[in-house]
Design a protein around this motif. Structure first.
Motif, PDB file in Angstrom:
ATOM      1  N   GLY A   4       0.816  -1.207   0.000  1.00  0.00           N
ATOM      2  CA  GLY A   4       0.000   0.000   0.000  1.00  0.00           C
ATOM      3  C   GLY A   4       0.843   1.246   0.000  1.00  0.00           C
ATOM      4  N   ASP A   8      -4.113   8.344  -1.996  1.00  0.00           N
ATOM      5  CA  ASP A   8      -4.749   7.566  -3.041  1.00  0.00           C
ATOM      6  C   ASP A   8      -3.965   7.659  -4.339  1.00  0.00           C
ATOM      7  OD1 ASP A   8      -8.164   8.303  -2.047  1.00  0.00           O
ATOM      8  OD2 ASP A   8      -6.722   6.819  -1.341  1.00  0.00           O
ATOM      9  N   ILE A  13      -9.734   1.948  -9.247  1.00  0.00           N
ATOM     10  CA  ILE A  13     -10.031   1.274  -7.987  1.00  0.00           C
ATOM     11  C   ILE A  13     -10.920   0.064  -8.270  1.00  0.00           C
ATOM     12  CG2 ILE A  13     -11.065   1.505  -5.699  1.00  0.00           C
ATOM     13  CD1 ILE A  13      -8.562   3.202  -6.089  1.00  0.00           C
ATOM     14  N   VAL A  16     -13.832  -0.962  -2.959  1.00  0.00           N
ATOM     15  CA  VAL A  16     -13.821  -0.019  -1.839  1.00  0.00           C
ATOM     16  C   VAL A  16     -14.379  -0.763  -0.630  1.00  0.00           C
ATOM     17  CG1 VAL A  16     -14.673   2.153  -0.898  1.00  0.00           C
ATOM     18  CG2 VAL A  16     -14.127   1.984  -3.336  1.00  0.00           C
ATOM     19  N   SER A  37      -3.182   5.413   7.779  1.00  0.00           N
ATOM     20  CA  SER A  37      -3.557   6.200   6.592  1.00  0.00           C
ATOM     21  C   SER A  37      -2.467   7.173   6.155  1.00  0.00           C
ATOM     22  CB  SER A  37      -4.866   6.953   6.832  1.00  0.00           C
ATOM     23  OG  SER A  37      -4.721   7.876   7.896  1.00  0.00           O
ATOM     24  N   THR A  55      -8.842   7.558   3.985  1.00  0.00           N
ATOM     25  CA  THR A  55      -8.735   6.480   3.005  1.00  0.00           C
ATOM     26  C   THR A  55      -7.272   6.186   2.699  1.00  0.00           C
ATOM     27  OG1 THR A  55      -8.792   7.972   1.095  1.00  0.00           O
ATOM     28  CG2 THR A  55     -10.907   7.136   1.905  1.00  0.00           C
ATOM     29  N   ARG A  56      -7.043   4.977   2.279  1.00  0.00           N
ATOM     30  CA  ARG A  56      -5.721   4.595   1.784  1.00  0.00           C
ATOM     31  C   ARG A  56      -5.929   3.504   0.748  1.00  0.00           C
ATOM     32  NH1 ARG A  56      -0.870   1.718   5.192  1.00  0.00           N
ATOM     33  NH2 ARG A  56       0.328   1.032   3.381  1.00  0.00           N
ATOM     34  N   THR A  57      -5.220   3.603  -0.357  1.00  0.00           N
ATOM     35  CA  THR A  57      -5.345   2.625  -1.432  1.00  0.00           C
ATOM     36  C   THR A  57      -4.198   1.632  -1.375  1.00  0.00           C
ATOM     37  OG1 THR A  57      -6.476   4.239  -2.832  1.00  0.00           O
ATOM     38  CG2 THR A  57      -5.528   2.317  -3.925  1.00  0.00           C
ATOM     39  N   SER A  64      -6.543  -3.260  -6.966  1.00  0.00           N
ATOM     40  CA  SER A  64      -6.470  -2.004  -6.235  1.00  0.00           C
ATOM     41  C   SER A  64      -7.658  -1.889  -5.276  1.00  0.00           C
ATOM     42  CB  SER A  64      -6.491  -0.836  -7.234  1.00  0.00           C
ATOM     43  OG  SER A  64      -6.433   0.393  -6.549  1.00  0.00           O
ATOM     44  N   LYS A  66      -9.370   0.321  -2.189  1.00  0.00           N
ATOM     45  CA  LYS A  66      -9.408   1.539  -1.379  1.00  0.00           C
ATOM     46  C   LYS A  66     -10.039   1.203  -0.036  1.00  0.00           C
ATOM     47  CE  LYS A  66     -10.397   5.813  -2.827  1.00  0.00           C
ATOM     48  NZ  LYS A  66     -11.151   7.029  -3.253  1.00  0.00           N
ATOM     49  N   GLN A  68     -11.612   2.515   3.235  1.00  0.00           N
ATOM     50  CA  GLN A  68     -12.247   3.711   3.782  1.00  0.00           C
ATOM     51  C   GLN A  68     -12.464   3.433   5.267  1.00  0.00           C
ATOM     52  OE1 GLN A  68     -16.576   4.943   3.258  1.00  0.00           O
ATOM     53  NE2 GLN A  68     -15.623   6.145   1.626  1.00  0.00           N
TER      54      GLN A  68
END
Length: 225
Positions: A4, A8, A13, A16, A37, A55-57, A64, A66, A68
């Protein structure tokens, strides 16, 4: 394999996943969120008012994802946000402070609230935060392991201050969610191949949840159950 980046990325994406942080006030929920994050920790962190999320992707099995992550105040007066807070959550982190027995004793109440408002198949991990304060420990690790085993939860002790196991805790939850979602997609695909509609309604998705102090790497990578 899960990796990660902070912030973002601009890539497409694929998924989620909403994950909620719950537990008493001052157990370090916001610090855990900030560490995951943004890789930050603040010694003068103020109490969360109401609800916030970050958020972090990440890349999980070449997809991918995301994350939340929602954080709410642990004080009773903010409990009115409950139903909206839990809506759509597929993962939960149940946090207590290893130096405050009361915060651990309240965990069953938080778990009951979670299970009454969230999806029954939500992935839950029990987190004992502030493991850097071992000399002030008030909750034996055996007590937490026993509770997690009984309730079918994952379990880890973390230190947001030292960044210990924070990443592992989130990846445990997110990878488990990812595996469950893909298992559902596989079932739907097989149904289509048999000429049946791809509806997932009524299909029971079982979430195995053995208590683990530290989830083993192979489990994070290639779990098949």
């Amino acid at each position: 394999m899960a990796t990660g980046s902070y912030g973002d990325a601009s890539q497409k994406i694929d998924y989620v996943f909403k994950v909620v942080l719950i537990g008493d006030s001052a157990v370090g929920k916001s610090q855990i969120l900030a560490r995951f994050s943004r890789n930050e920790f603040s010694l003068d962190s103020k109490a969360t008012i109401g609800v916030e999320f970050q958020t972090r992707t990440l890349l999980i099995h070449h997809k991918s994802v995301k994350a939340q992550i929602w954080d709410t105040a642990g004080q009773e007066r903010y409990r009115a946000v409950t139903s909206a807070y839990y809506r759509g959550a597929v993962g939960a982190m149940l946090v207590y402070d290893i130096t405050k027995r009361q915060s651990f004793d309240h965990i069953p109440r938080w778990l009951e609230e979670l299970r009454s408002h969230a999806d029954k198949n939500i992935v839950i991990i029990l987190i004992g935060n502030k493991s850097d304060l071992e000399d002030q420990r008030d909750v034996p690790i055996e007590d937490a392991k026993e509770f997690a085993q009984k309730e079918g939860l994952f379990f880890l002790e973390t230190s947001a201050l030292e960044s210990t196991n924070v990443e592992t805790a989130f990846l445990t939850v997110l990878t488990e969610i990812f595996n469950i979602v893909n298992k559902k997609n596989l079932v739907a695909s097989e149904d289509r191949g048999n000429g049946n509609p791809a509806s997932l309604a009524g299909k029971k998705i079982v979430i195995p949840g053995p208590a683990q102090e530290i989830p083993v790497k192979s489990k994070l990578c290639c779990r098949s159950s």
